[in-house]
Design an enzyme around this catalytic site. Structure first.
Site, PDB file in Angstrom:
ATOM      1  N   ASP A  69       0.870  -1.180   0.000  1.00 38.07           N
ATOM      2  CA  ASP A  69       0.000   0.000   0.000  1.00 38.07           C
ATOM      3  C   ASP A  69       0.904   1.226   0.000  1.00 38.07           C
ATOM      4  OD1 ASP A  69      -2.340   1.618   0.277  1.00 38.07           O
ATOM      5  OD2 ASP A  69      -1.925   1.816   2.419  1.00 38.07           O
ATOM      6  N   SER A  70       0.286   2.385  -0.242  1.00 37.88           N
ATOM      7  CA  SER A  70       1.058   3.627  -0.182  1.00 37.88           C
ATOM      8  C   SER A  70       1.444   3.970   1.253  1.00 37.88           C
ATOM      9  CB  SER A  70       0.218   4.761  -0.755  1.00 37.88           C
ATOM     10  OG  SER A  70      -1.011   4.836  -0.045  1.00 37.88           O
TER      11      SER A  70
ATOM     12  N   GLY B  87      -2.652   9.004  -3.860  1.00 41.35           N
ATOM     13  CA  GLY B  87      -3.936   9.438  -4.417  1.00 41.35           C
ATOM     14  C   GLY B  87      -3.892  10.751  -5.161  1.00 41.35           C
TER      15      GLY B  87
ATOM     16  N   CYS C 233      -3.722  -1.010  -2.110  1.00 45.81           N
ATOM     17  CA  CYS C 233      -3.984   0.415  -2.327  1.00 45.81           C
ATOM     18  C   CYS C 233      -4.926   0.591  -3.524  1.00 45.81           C
ATOM     19  CB  CYS C 233      -2.651   1.095  -2.613  1.00 45.81           C
ATOM     20  SG  CYS C 233      -2.772   2.830  -3.006  1.00 45.81           S
TER      21      CYS C 233
ATOM     22  N   GLU D 284      -5.605   9.580   9.211  1.00 44.36           N
ATOM     23  CA  GLU D 284      -4.235   9.472   9.716  1.00 44.36           C
ATOM     24  C   GLU D 284      -4.026  10.298  10.980  1.00 44.36           C
ATOM     25  OE1 GLU D 284      -1.671   9.910   6.352  1.00 44.36           O
ATOM     26  OE2 GLU D 284      -2.091   7.845   5.765  1.00 44.36           O
TER      27      GLU D 284
ATOM     28  N   CYS E 280     -11.126   3.167  -0.973  1.00 45.80           N
ATOM     29  CA  CYS E 280      -9.843   3.648  -0.446  1.00 45.80           C
ATOM     30  C   CYS E 280      -9.536   2.878   0.836  1.00 45.80           C
ATOM     31  CB  CYS E 280      -9.937   5.152  -0.153  1.00 45.80           C
ATOM     32  SG  CYS E 280      -8.467   5.822   0.640  1.00 45.80           S
TER      33      CYS E 280
ATOM     34  N   HIS F 105      -8.311   3.710   3.582  1.00 47.17           N
ATOM     35  CA  HIS F 105      -8.542   4.363   4.878  1.00 47.17           C
ATOM     36  C   HIS F 105     -10.016   4.423   5.285  1.00 47.17           C
ATOM     37  CE1 HIS F 105      -4.490   5.569   4.073  1.00 47.17           C
ATOM     38  NE2 HIS F 105      -4.394   6.296   5.171  1.00 47.17           N
TER      39      HIS F 105
HETATM   40  N1  DGL Z   1      -3.895   3.879  -0.109  1.00 45.16           N
HETATM   41  C1  DGL Z   1      -4.547   4.938  -0.835  1.00 45.16           C
HETATM   42  C2  DGL Z   1      -5.784   4.370  -1.554  1.00 45.16           C
HETATM   43  O1  DGL Z   1      -6.353   3.375  -1.158  1.00 45.16           O
HETATM   44  C3  DGL Z   1      -4.948   6.082   0.068  1.00 45.16           C
HETATM   45  C4  DGL Z   1      -3.776   6.896   0.557  1.00 45.16           C
HETATM   46  C5  DGL Z   1      -3.015   7.572  -0.571  1.00 45.16           C
HETATM   47  O2  DGL Z   1      -3.542   8.479  -1.220  1.00 45.16           O
HETATM   48  O3  DGL Z   1      -1.877   7.177  -0.787  1.00 45.16           O
HETATM   49  O4  DGL Z   1      -6.196   4.939  -2.516  1.00 45.16           O
END
Ligand code: DGL
Length: 267
Positions: free
Chosen positions: A6-7, A39, A69, A148, A180, A182
């Protein structure tokens, strides 16, 4: 190992679902905290980072890749499939399948980052499954930083959600996809805001079930994976921060040791 990337740490919502569905398999996670968020980045940059993340996981013994992600899954899946010859799972397919199956009137809302919404991938895949389906999407760029910061139940978060969800309510969506990593942490709040008649979809569980079914059907692949009795699951990040440690604890409900990803070449 099952490699998950993931990011950042949001993808741990997916790792947690995999841990629950497949407790006997060992997992290695990589969160690209040094370069998050994805994102707001271009498709080319997200694809490049995604390949580097897969290289990192392969070097640590991953034999299966899970793109946790949504932003990466939206824009980099085709590149990853063309570049790597190994089983690859991502979060969008299972979410689309669930939405297409559960939508009562074919009015599906999708929320995600700018990269995910801009890609149009949810519309494309939902319409492939059900041509009559109408998709209403909304980028919600402020939600990731709020999660976050741990602002899960603050007045400001509720106000922002009301603003983001209002157009989808006006369109009378009957199903809402959390596109997403989060957003599952805001699921209760989102459900309350959008109304109890709307089905809110978080794809992490469906993805874990898809992976479990794949391993059952492909024992020769399952055999190549390390087992949990060989060691704990490993959580790597490209930058270790206190905020990430707290978000990880919030996701798992226990403390997670974040290892610094060193010697990772380009990362
Ligand atoms: N992990 C990203 C997503 O699911 C969210 C956080 C980001 O923008 O890196 O799109």
């Amino acid at each position: 190992m099952i490699g998950v990337f993931d990011s950042g740490v949001g993808g741990m919502t997916v790792a947690r679902a995999i841990e629950q569905a497949l407790p006997d398999y060992r997992l290695v996670y990589f969160g690209d905290l040094a370069r998050t968020p994805y994102g707001s980045k271009s498709a080319a940059t997200i694809s490049r980072y995604s390949c580097q993340n897969v290289d990192f996981l392969l070097a640590r013994g991953a034999r299966i890749i899970v793109v946790a992600c949504n932003s990466a899954a939206s824009v980099a899946t085709a590149t990853l499939r063309a570049t790597y010859d190994l089983p690859l799972f991502e979060v969008i397919g299972p979410a689309v399948a669930q939405a297409a199956r559960l939508s009562t009137h074919g009015r599906v809302g999708v929320i995600g980052t700018r990269a995910t919404i801009r890609s149009g991938v949810y519309e494309q895949l939902l319409q492939q499954q059900n041509a009559a389906c109408r998709v209403f999407s909304a980028p919600c760029p402020l939600l990731v930083p709020l999660v976050e910061e741990g602002w899960l139940d603050k007045r400001e978060t509720k106000m922002i959600l009301r603003r983001y969800l209002a157009p989808l309510q006006q369109q009378q969506v009957d199903t809402l996809v959390l596109g997403c990593t989060h957003y599952p942490l805001l699921k209760e709040l989102i459900q309350r805001r959008i109304g109890s008649r709307v089905r809110v979809i978080d794809s992490s569980k469906a993805l874990a079930e898809e992976l479990a079914a794949f391993l059952k059907a492909n024992p020769e692949v399952a055999q190549t994976l390390n087992r949990r009795d060989e060691g704990d699951n490993l959580y790597y990040v490209s930058d270790v921060t206190e905020a990430a440690t707290q978000t990880a604890r919030r996701i798992f409900g226990r403390s997670i040791e974040l290892h610094a990803a060193t010697g990772t070449g380009d990362i």
